[in-house]
Scaffold this motif. Sequence first.
Motif, PDB file in Angstrom:
ATOM      1  N   LYS A 808       0.955  -1.092  -0.027  1.00 42.97           N
ATOM      2  CA  LYS A 808      -0.035   0.166   0.066  1.00 42.97           C
ATOM      3  C   LYS A 808       1.006   1.257  -0.010  1.00 42.97           C
ATOM      4  CE  LYS A 808      -4.115   0.963   2.689  1.00 42.97           C
ATOM      5  NZ  LYS A 808      -4.880   0.995   3.819  1.00 42.97           N
ATOM      6  N   ASP A 809       2.034   1.274   0.793  1.00 37.95           N
ATOM      7  CA  ASP A 809       2.821   2.385   0.911  1.00 37.95           C
ATOM      8  C   ASP A 809       3.539   2.801  -0.499  1.00 37.95           C
ATOM      9  OD1 ASP A 809       1.736   2.838   3.269  1.00 37.95           O
ATOM     10  OD2 ASP A 809       3.594   1.909   4.582  1.00 37.95           O
ATOM     11  N   VAL A 810       4.120   1.488  -0.996  1.00 38.96           N
ATOM     12  CA  VAL A 810       5.051   1.614  -1.838  1.00 38.96           C
ATOM     13  C   VAL A 810       4.273   2.084  -3.207  1.00 38.96           C
ATOM     14  CG1 VAL A 810       4.944  -0.709  -3.227  1.00 38.96           C
ATOM     15  CG2 VAL A 810       7.257   0.418  -2.682  1.00 38.96           C
ATOM     16  N   SER A 811       2.759   1.753  -3.324  1.00 42.45           N
ATOM     17  CA  SER A 811       2.175   2.287  -4.366  1.00 42.45           C
ATOM     18  C   SER A 811       2.189   3.897  -4.335  1.00 42.45           C
ATOM     19  CB  SER A 811       0.484   1.771  -4.227  1.00 42.45           C
ATOM     20  OG  SER A 811       0.681   0.548  -3.630  1.00 42.45           O
ATOM     21  N   ILE A 812       2.022   4.474  -3.280  1.00 43.30           N
ATOM     22  CA  ILE A 812       2.115   5.856  -3.111  1.00 43.30           C
ATOM     23  C   ILE A 812       3.474   6.435  -3.246  1.00 43.30           C
ATOM     24  CG2 ILE A 812       1.618   7.846  -1.760  1.00 43.30           C
ATOM     25  CD1 ILE A 812      -0.439   5.778  -0.283  1.00 43.30           C
ATOM     26  N   GLU A 813       4.489   5.768  -2.724  1.00 39.61           N
ATOM     27  CA  GLU A 813       5.862   6.419  -2.565  1.00 39.61           C
ATOM     28  C   GLU A 813       6.736   6.022  -3.997  1.00 39.61           C
ATOM     29  OE1 GLU A 813       7.038   4.786   1.189  1.00 39.61           O
ATOM     30  OE2 GLU A 813       5.550   6.206   2.191  1.00 39.61           O
ATOM     31  N   LYS A 814       6.269   4.892  -4.383  1.00 36.93           N
ATOM     32  CA  LYS A 814       6.820   4.393  -5.735  1.00 36.93           C
ATOM     33  C   LYS A 814       8.485   4.203  -5.563  1.00 36.93           C
ATOM     34  CE  LYS A 814       3.346   5.104  -8.516  1.00 36.93           C
ATOM     35  NZ  LYS A 814       2.605   4.009  -9.151  1.00 36.93           N
ATOM     36  N   ASP A 815       8.717   3.569  -4.365  1.00 38.64           N
ATOM     37  CA  ASP A 815      10.191   3.556  -4.048  1.00 38.64           C
ATOM     38  C   ASP A 815      10.702   2.066  -4.548  1.00 38.64           C
ATOM     39  OD1 ASP A 815      12.527   3.037  -2.530  1.00 38.64           O
ATOM     40  OD2 ASP A 815      11.856   3.634  -0.631  1.00 38.64           O
ATOM     41  N   ALA A 816      11.702   2.350  -5.455  1.00 40.44           N
ATOM     42  CA  ALA A 816      11.944   1.145  -6.320  1.00 40.44           C
ATOM     43  C   ALA A 816      12.730   0.142  -5.315  1.00 40.44           C
ATOM     44  CB  ALA A 816      13.083   1.402  -7.403  1.00 40.44           C
ATOM     45  N   ARG A 817      13.546   0.587  -4.367  1.00 41.29           N
ATOM     46  CA  ARG A 817      14.248  -0.428  -3.434  1.00 41.29           C
ATOM     47  C   ARG A 817      13.075  -0.933  -2.483  1.00 41.29           C
ATOM     48  NH1 ARG A 817      18.867   2.612  -0.438  1.00 41.29           N
ATOM     49  NH2 ARG A 817      18.805   0.803   0.574  1.00 41.29           N
ATOM     50  N   GLU A 818      12.321  -0.374  -2.261  1.00 41.65           N
ATOM     51  CA  GLU A 818      11.231  -1.124  -1.165  1.00 41.65           C
ATOM     52  C   GLU A 818      10.644  -2.083  -2.087  1.00 41.65           C
ATOM     53  OE1 GLU A 818      10.661  -1.510   1.662  1.00 41.65           O
ATOM     54  OE2 GLU A 818       8.439  -1.669   1.950  1.00 41.65           O
ATOM     55  N   ASN A 820      11.607  -3.691  -4.862  1.00 41.09           N
ATOM     56  CA  ASN A 820      12.479  -4.818  -4.814  1.00 41.09           C
ATOM     57  C   ASN A 820      12.593  -5.497  -3.662  1.00 41.09           C
ATOM     58  OD1 ASN A 820      12.794  -4.370  -7.593  1.00 41.09           O
ATOM     59  ND2 ASN A 820      14.664  -2.860  -7.106  1.00 41.09           N
ATOM     60  N   ALA A 821      12.847  -4.867  -2.487  1.00 38.43           N
ATOM     61  CA  ALA A 821      12.763  -5.853  -1.044  1.00 38.43           C
ATOM     62  C   ALA A 821      11.538  -6.557  -0.820  1.00 38.43           C
ATOM     63  CB  ALA A 821      13.028  -4.746  -0.027  1.00 38.43           C
ATOM     64  N   ILE A 822      10.258  -5.967  -1.288  1.00 37.75           N
ATOM     65  CA  ILE A 822       9.019  -6.746  -1.050  1.00 37.75           C
ATOM     66  C   ILE A 822       9.192  -7.967  -1.922  1.00 37.75           C
ATOM     67  CG2 ILE A 822       6.334  -6.533  -1.083  1.00 37.75           C
ATOM     68  CD1 ILE A 822       6.701  -3.681  -0.772  1.00 37.75           C
ATOM     69  N   LYS A 823       9.426  -7.554  -3.320  1.00 39.78           N
ATOM     70  CA  LYS A 823       9.509  -8.639  -4.179  1.00 39.78           C
ATOM     71  C   LYS A 823      10.298 -10.040  -3.774  1.00 39.78           C
ATOM     72  CE  LYS A 823      11.127  -9.019  -8.994  1.00 39.78           C
ATOM     73  NZ  LYS A 823      11.493  -8.285 -10.084  1.00 39.78           N
ATOM     74  N   HIS A 824      11.505  -9.441  -3.410  1.00 43.42           N
ATOM     75  CA  HIS A 824      12.503 -10.414  -2.931  1.00 43.42           C
ATOM     76  C   HIS A 824      12.060 -11.280  -1.856  1.00 43.42           C
ATOM     77  CE1 HIS A 824      16.474 -12.177  -2.075  1.00 43.42           C
ATOM     78  NE2 HIS A 824      16.269 -11.872  -0.684  1.00 43.42           N
ATOM     79  N   LYS A 825      11.230 -10.679  -0.733  1.00 46.07           N
ATOM     80  CA  LYS A 825      10.904 -11.253   0.426  1.00 46.07           C
ATOM     81  C   LYS A 825       9.673 -12.466   0.087  1.00 46.07           C
ATOM     82  CE  LYS A 825      11.269 -10.974   4.524  1.00 46.07           C
ATOM     83  NZ  LYS A 825      10.768 -10.721   5.888  1.00 46.07           N
ATOM     84  N   ILE A 826       8.621 -11.778  -0.891  1.00 44.10           N
ATOM     85  CA  ILE A 826       7.409 -12.573  -1.133  1.00 44.10           C
ATOM     86  C   ILE A 826       7.748 -13.665  -1.946  1.00 44.10           C
ATOM     87  CG2 ILE A 826       6.481 -11.034  -3.034  1.00 44.10           C
ATOM     88  CD1 ILE A 826       3.926 -10.724  -1.206  1.00 44.10           C
ATOM     89  N   LEU A 827       8.649 -13.509  -2.816  1.00 43.79           N
ATOM     90  CA  LEU A 827       9.053 -14.646  -3.891  1.00 43.79           C
ATOM     91  C   LEU A 827       8.840 -15.931  -3.477  1.00 43.79           C
ATOM     92  CD1 LEU A 827       9.477 -13.843  -7.052  1.00 43.79           C
ATOM     93  CD2 LEU A 827      11.910 -14.478  -6.502  1.00 43.79           C
ATOM     94  N   ASN A 828       9.480 -16.171  -2.080  1.00 40.21           N
ATOM     95  CA  ASN A 828       9.343 -17.390  -1.583  1.00 40.21           C
ATOM     96  C   ASN A 828       8.220 -18.133  -1.428  1.00 40.21           C
ATOM     97  OD1 ASN A 828      10.564 -19.616  -0.575  1.00 40.21           O
ATOM     98  ND2 ASN A 828      10.888 -18.659   1.698  1.00 40.21           N
ATOM     99  N   HIS A 829       7.045 -17.037  -0.889  1.00 39.77           N
ATOM    100  CA  HIS A 829       5.955 -17.601  -0.787  1.00 39.77           C
ATOM    101  C   HIS A 829       5.069 -17.993  -1.980  1.00 39.77           C
ATOM    102  CE1 HIS A 829       6.189 -16.879   3.385  1.00 39.77           C
ATOM    103  NE2 HIS A 829       6.392 -15.617   3.314  1.00 39.77           N
ATOM    104  N   ILE A 830       5.362 -16.744  -3.121  1.00 47.23           N
ATOM    105  CA  ILE A 830       4.778 -17.061  -4.347  1.00 47.23           C
ATOM    106  C   ILE A 830       4.962 -18.493  -4.920  1.00 47.23           C
ATOM    107  CG2 ILE A 830       5.085 -16.171  -6.903  1.00 47.23           C
ATOM    108  CD1 ILE A 830       5.641 -13.520  -5.677  1.00 47.23           C
ATOM    109  N   ASN A 831       6.309 -18.759  -4.821  1.00 42.88           N
ATOM    110  CA  ASN A 831       6.563 -20.306  -5.142  1.00 42.88           C
ATOM    111  C   ASN A 831       5.841 -21.313  -4.344  1.00 42.88           C
ATOM    112  OD1 ASN A 831       8.170 -19.251  -7.272  1.00 42.88           O
ATOM    113  ND2 ASN A 831       9.959 -18.983  -5.894  1.00 42.88           N
ATOM    114  N   THR A 832       5.884 -21.185  -2.974  1.00 41.71           N
ATOM    115  CA  THR A 832       5.394 -22.258  -2.052  1.00 41.71           C
ATOM    116  C   THR A 832       3.724 -22.210  -2.540  1.00 41.71           C
ATOM    117  OG1 THR A 832       7.035 -21.329  -0.444  1.00 41.71           O
ATOM    118  CG2 THR A 832       5.420 -23.218   0.275  1.00 41.71           C
ATOM    119  N   LEU A 833       3.144 -21.318  -2.568  1.00 41.34           N
ATOM    120  CA  LEU A 833       1.723 -21.186  -2.652  1.00 41.34           C
ATOM    121  C   LEU A 833       1.086 -20.947  -4.061  1.00 41.34           C
ATOM    122  CD1 LEU A 833       1.266 -18.746   0.279  1.00 41.34           C
ATOM    123  CD2 LEU A 833       1.173 -20.966   0.459  1.00 41.34           C
TER     124      LEU A 833
END
Length: 876
Positions: A808-818, A820-833
């Motif tokens: 929600k926050d990144v949609s407003i702030e458009k912070d590329a680093r954040e 990528n950080a979310i993407k990096h973390k969530i990737l694991n769950h994307i694969n498992t689920l």
Amino acid sequence: MPEFFQYKKSILVKSVLFFTVVIILSLFCIGYLINKKATNTVRLYNQDKLSHASNIIKKQFYSMLSEVENDISLISKNIDVSYLKSATEWNNIPQLELLFSTFLTEKPNYFQIRLLDVEENGKEFIKFIKKQESIQKIPFSELQFKGNKVYYKKALQTSDKFYFSEITLNEEYGKLSDPYTPTLRAIGKLYDAENNLQYLIIINVDLSNFYDEISQLNQSEIKNVIVSNDGEYKFHQQLAYCFGNQTQSENYFQSDYQASLDILFQSNETIKFIEDVQGNSHILKVTPLFYSSQLNKLYLVTIASEKSIFANIYNINNYSLSLIALICFILLLSIFFYTYYFVKKIKRITQEINDYNTLNTERSYLNEIKYRGDEIGVLANTFLRMKHDIDANVSKLESSLLRERKAVKEKNEFLQNMSHELRTPLNAILGLTSLLNKNKPTAKQKPIINALERSGKNLNGLMHDILEEQQILQGKITLNPVKTDLNLLLKTIVSNYKFEAIKKGLELQLNVSENLEDKYFLIDPLRFEQVLTNLLINAIKYTNQGQIVIDVTMHSSRLSLSVSDTGSGISPANLNKIKERFFRVPNASGEKVSGFGLGLSIVKKIIDLFEGTLEVQSAPEKGSIFSFIIPIKQVAPEPNSKRIKDVEYPSKVTSLHVLHIEDDISSQVMLKSFLSEYKIHIEQCQNIAEANRKLQNNCFNVIITDLMLDTSNILDHVKNELTRYGIPIIIFSALEYNQENDTRLVHIKKPESLDNILDALVVSTLKDFYDTPNLEKVYDLYDHNAEKIKNYLKILYKEFLIYYQRIKDVSIEKDAREWNAIKHKILNHINTLDLTKTKDVFENSIVDINAEELTFLRDNILFILCFLRTTINSKD
Ligand code: ADP
């Protein structure tokens, strides 16, 4: 001694001090008055003394003059003037010689008798003198002319028969005789037959004896002086001061006293005041001593020095002052010791009264003095008797209290044991009742089974409350404060009872002050919920129409919560009793309201644990307000955790169209009002026929249905008819139903939270739009262990909550680093689920991604959260 000063406030000390001051003041007043009186008396006495002394001297002076006058008369009578005139030989007058020598011998003060011949201009005719007690006749050759002497001239001037001269020092042949002799010349006149003045007869009177007499009258404080017209001392204690004119000495009255001679001449014989040259004050009295037809004027001045007069008074003053001071000192000392003695005694008594509980009466001081006849003895005696009575009563009370405590303990133990013992058969009864319910009871059996179930549940509630209260009483329940989102907790608790309230047609409103939103507090949520739940249940239970409002505010670390209702209210007589255990207000209408009178007792005890206060305001038939205030501590939110305020749902829910089949109006109202909050469109009907009609004419996304409609189970209709429409069906019913082999139906058991229905609704209707997590890998990972899987899902749920907030926050702030950080973390769950749709969105960089895709991503995560919630709940 110091304890004396502890009694500054003692009435005894105060009154003693007061009377001491009064006594001392009175003593000083009396002293002053006596002194004044004494001073006056002494002054008058001395004035009398002055008058007395001056009178004596005056009398003596004049009697001396008259004595001399008499003597001269006597001598005159014995002198034949014609014979004297004829006598040629002056010394041949034997009887005259005899007369003169006799007088000189007889009168010690006379020291000279002469005859002066007037015709011969004052020539001495005959002269006898007394010297050292011998009488001498002065030879003719030594006789002198005295015609030029003042006394001679003045004697001739006066028409009086006698003349007394001024008092002077005697002179012999122009020289002052030694020793100085104060002398008065008394002059008589001798006439011939033709009444011509022929001779003057003169007696020189030595005034030394008169002076001695005056001297004797002079005392230490009173002095007499005789002063002439010009201030010359004619008499003074010291002879050397006298006759300044003759002795050429400087001593005059006016040189010794600061006063003009006028004071002497205003001779009205009153007491006057004067100062000497040294400035000492004197009182004086002037007595005129005029003689010889006032040709000679003397003044007798009687003087007393004030200092010497009042010396006695000063002495008396000093004496009386020291006496008063001494008396005061002795008085003070005795008062001090007397008061000290009493204060000490009183202190001992109060000390013993203070030590009431530990006092050994037998050995006490009070016991020692109880037979004294005075007030202290009476006090001691009364106290000891009172203590004896109180002790006896206390011991009676103590034993009754012990008995009562024992009885209460036994009662509680019995209740506790009984509750424990009853719970097992009760559970069995409840289980068996539900079994009976499942076995398709007949219409006649149904109400009996329902009554059985209701009574069983009531009894179970009572057992629970008894055990709960017992645990609080025994201190077994302690608070377990944890970081809590109070706002969320309040909403959850209230939403749990919304159904109940709506069922009774009541409006349930929660008002939370703004300063409680988005904040965490340290509080025991379980106990807090227990309190609010009890109050809420009561409010719903005792209100038949109107509304229930819960107001929550927070002020200076204190939380105030009030539950107001528009119910039956409580009469003032019962208001104080309702917090007592097992107290229930007797129901006047006879209507049975379930309850055992333990709810408020538990609420009160928990609020005590919270160190808060519980208050009740109520008016019969108007409603009640139960409010409590508890101290509460705000804490910082979890670091790195952004919280989701409320449960949110994918935006697509607003486009859902729901068909609700329910014959109970209150359940209809409740669901409709709940879903309307999320802008979900809902249509409702009360039977299958109506449902079929609606389904044929309209397009619905989901059906929510009860199983019991008008006492008939519609499960078969649901399975056979409703499934034909190919839309998800959620069964919302209190009836048990085995759905294992029927994946088309979702069963939510009443009275579940309405949130669960919404979750089920979202999951079943929107699963094709969003990612439905595939949990197979998770099941495998945890060997299909339900408990472990549930724990994993709970953690997963929390993580997705955080992802949601971050996205929600990144949609407003458009912070590329954040991003990528979310993407990096969530990737694991994307694969498992197998979250393929999520994965697609994350393929893009945050700058390329459009708003639509971001909204989709957020909704997708919200959907996953709904899914996880329903899965976790289904594992309970
Ligand atoms: P109970 O189980 O009987 O409700 P409680 O301890 O909760 O026991 O309440 C004690 C009594 O207080 C009740 O019997 C009821 O008469 C009265 N009472 C409690 N809450 C309310 C309320 N909101 N309105 C009216 N009466 C109430």
